[in-house]
Write an enzyme that holds these catalytic residues in place. Structure first.
Site, PDB file in Angstrom:
ATOM      1  CG  ASP A   3      -1.898   0.952   1.215  1.00  0.00           C
ATOM      2  OD1 ASP A   3      -2.373   1.544   0.180  1.00  0.00           O
ATOM      3  OD2 ASP A   3      -2.326   1.723   2.190  1.00  0.00           O
ATOM      4  CB  SER A   4      -0.042   4.769  -0.497  1.00  0.00           C
ATOM      5  OG  SER A   4      -1.211   4.941   0.232  1.00  0.00           O
ATOM      6  CE1 TYR A  20       2.229   5.597  -4.019  1.00  0.00           C
ATOM      7  CE2 TYR A  20       0.880   3.656  -4.146  1.00  0.00           C
ATOM      8  CZ  TYR A  20       1.892   4.275  -4.085  1.00  0.00           C
ATOM      9  OH  TYR A  20       3.077   3.506  -4.040  1.00  0.00           O
ATOM     10  CB  CYS A  29      -3.334   0.674  -2.596  1.00  0.00           C
ATOM     11  SG  CYS A  29      -3.373   2.553  -2.830  1.00  0.00           S
ATOM     12  CG  ASN A  30      -9.688   0.678  -2.934  1.00  0.00           C
ATOM     13  OD1 ASN A  30     -10.682   0.115  -3.211  1.00  0.00           O
ATOM     14  ND2 ASN A  30      -9.462   0.484  -1.517  1.00  0.00           N
ATOM     15  CB  THR A  31      -5.233   5.150  -4.607  1.00  0.00           C
ATOM     16  OG1 THR A  31      -6.254   5.699  -3.617  1.00  0.00           O
ATOM     17  CG2 THR A  31      -5.108   6.586  -5.678  1.00  0.00           C
ATOM     18  CB  CYS A  51      -9.456   4.666   0.918  1.00  0.00           C
ATOM     19  SG  CYS A  51      -7.763   5.082   1.356  1.00  0.00           S
TER      20      CYS A  51
HETATM   21  N1  DGL Z   1      -4.998   3.003   1.037  1.00  0.00           N
HETATM   22  C1  DGL Z   1      -4.959   3.589  -0.135  1.00  0.00           C
HETATM   23  C2  DGL Z   1      -6.188   3.019  -0.939  1.00  0.00           C
HETATM   24  O1  DGL Z   1      -6.711   2.105  -0.725  1.00  0.00           O
HETATM   25  C3  DGL Z   1      -4.787   5.257  -0.675  1.00  0.00           C
HETATM   26  C4  DGL Z   1      -4.417   6.079   0.675  1.00  0.00           C
HETATM   27  C5  DGL Z   1      -3.562   7.232  -0.371  1.00  0.00           C
HETATM   28  O2  DGL Z   1      -2.436   7.023  -0.218  1.00  0.00           O
HETATM   29  O3  DGL Z   1      -3.872   8.231  -1.178  1.00  0.00           O
HETATM   30  O4  DGL Z   1      -6.736   3.890  -1.898  1.00  0.00           O
END
Ligand code: DGL
Length: 288
Positions: A27-28, A59, A91-93, A205
């Site tokens: 993940d980020s 991210y 991480c969805n992003t 997220c």
């Molecule tokens: N945890 C990340 C997600 O699921 C994103 C957080 C980020 O880096 O903006 O989207």
């Protein structure tokens, strides 16, 4: 484009070459911990590496081109160093954008995390669902395609939060996060119109489940909060053939950070609670 809710790997269960598979959860930042805990529970006995690209966090603010380049570059290093049998992009992003490039570049399976829009559309009684995500995820073509494919009959509010992932990180580091700040981020999810109101919110997220109890408490009315982590963990176990694991001692997992910044005491304690007692630093400054 074919839409696969779990951003499926396109791989069938495969014969893992090692008796104990190595899983990289990426993940980020710290949000992927919400996926890690489910994955370790479903894949007892696997070697786990948790990688947080904290040099790139958040991210959600990166352009699509910059994000693809960043994730490929970081993954190159992580795969060379840890040789995972399977990678979870927690991480969805990133998943809603980078999975095709990752699958083209690497031969190992990648399991992604994408907004749980199909289950949300199946669960709603009012027909009003909210997708709570980063600004990056709500802007993705992939997210819009999921809505068209599975939630055409629903009213879907896309709520892009600029602050919530950061607030989750703050909370996990043991720093105070006030209710008003949380409330301001989740309030747009709660819509009332023509005698109906939102009854399902997707946590799109991976940072957000870390704040779930507080969000439940602050919500103006009860809703179903959908966290895709259990489904992701099942998918990983299925791919690794560990869906019915015999109890095995949990090996020591390692957490990797890319910023090179020191970790505070409270954060180390929080990581240890996720089984991450060993910390490795792999500095990779963000250059764009
Ligand atoms: N945890 C990340 C997600 O699921 C994103 C957080 C980020 O880096 O903006 O989207």
């Amino acid at each position: 484009m074919q839409v696969d809710l779990l951003a499926g790997t396109g791989h069938r269960p495969f014969a893992c070459p090692r008796p104990r598979p190595a899983i990289l959860v990426f993940d980020s930042g710290l949000g992927g911990l919400s996926v890690l805990s489910r994955t370790t529970a479903a894949c007892a006995g696997a070697d786990i590496v948790y990688a947080a690209d904290d040099a790139g966090f958040p991210y959600g603010r990166l352009s699509e081109d910059a994000l693809v380049a960043r994730v490929l570059a970081v993954m190159e290093r992580l795969v060379a160093r840890f040789h995972p049998d399977l990678v979870v992009i927690a991480c969805n992003t990133a998943s809603t954008l980078v999975l095709p490039a990752l699958r083209a570049r690497f031969a190992i399976p990648f399991v992604g995390t994408v907004p749980a829009i199909k289950p949300a559309a199946a669960a709603t009684l009012s027909g009003m669902i909210s997708v709570l995500a980063t600004p990056g995820t709500v802007a993705r073509d992939y997210t819009r395609e999921l809505i068209e494919a599975y939630a055409g009959h629903c009213e879907v509010a896309l709520v892009g939060s600029t602050r919530l992932a950061g607030l989750a990180e703050q909370a996990l580091r043991g720093e105070p996060v006030d209710d008003a700040a949380l409330m301001a981020e989740i309030a747009p999810c709660f819509i009332e119109a023509a005698g109906r109101r939102t009854d399902v919110v997707t946590l799109s997220c991976t940072h957000y489940p870390l704040l779930l109890e507080r969000m439940r408490r602050l919500a103006p009315w009860p809703v179903a909060w959908l966290d895709p982590a259990p489904a992701i963990a099942r998918r990983v176990a299925q791919l690794l053939g560990t869906a019915d694991p015999a109890p095995a001692p949990c090996p020591e997992a390692v957490a990797v950070f890319t910023s090179g910044a020191g970790l505070s005491g409270p954060l180390r304690i929080a990581l240890a609670a996720y089984g991450l007692a060993r910390i490795a630093i792999e500095p990779m400054p963000l250059t764009n």
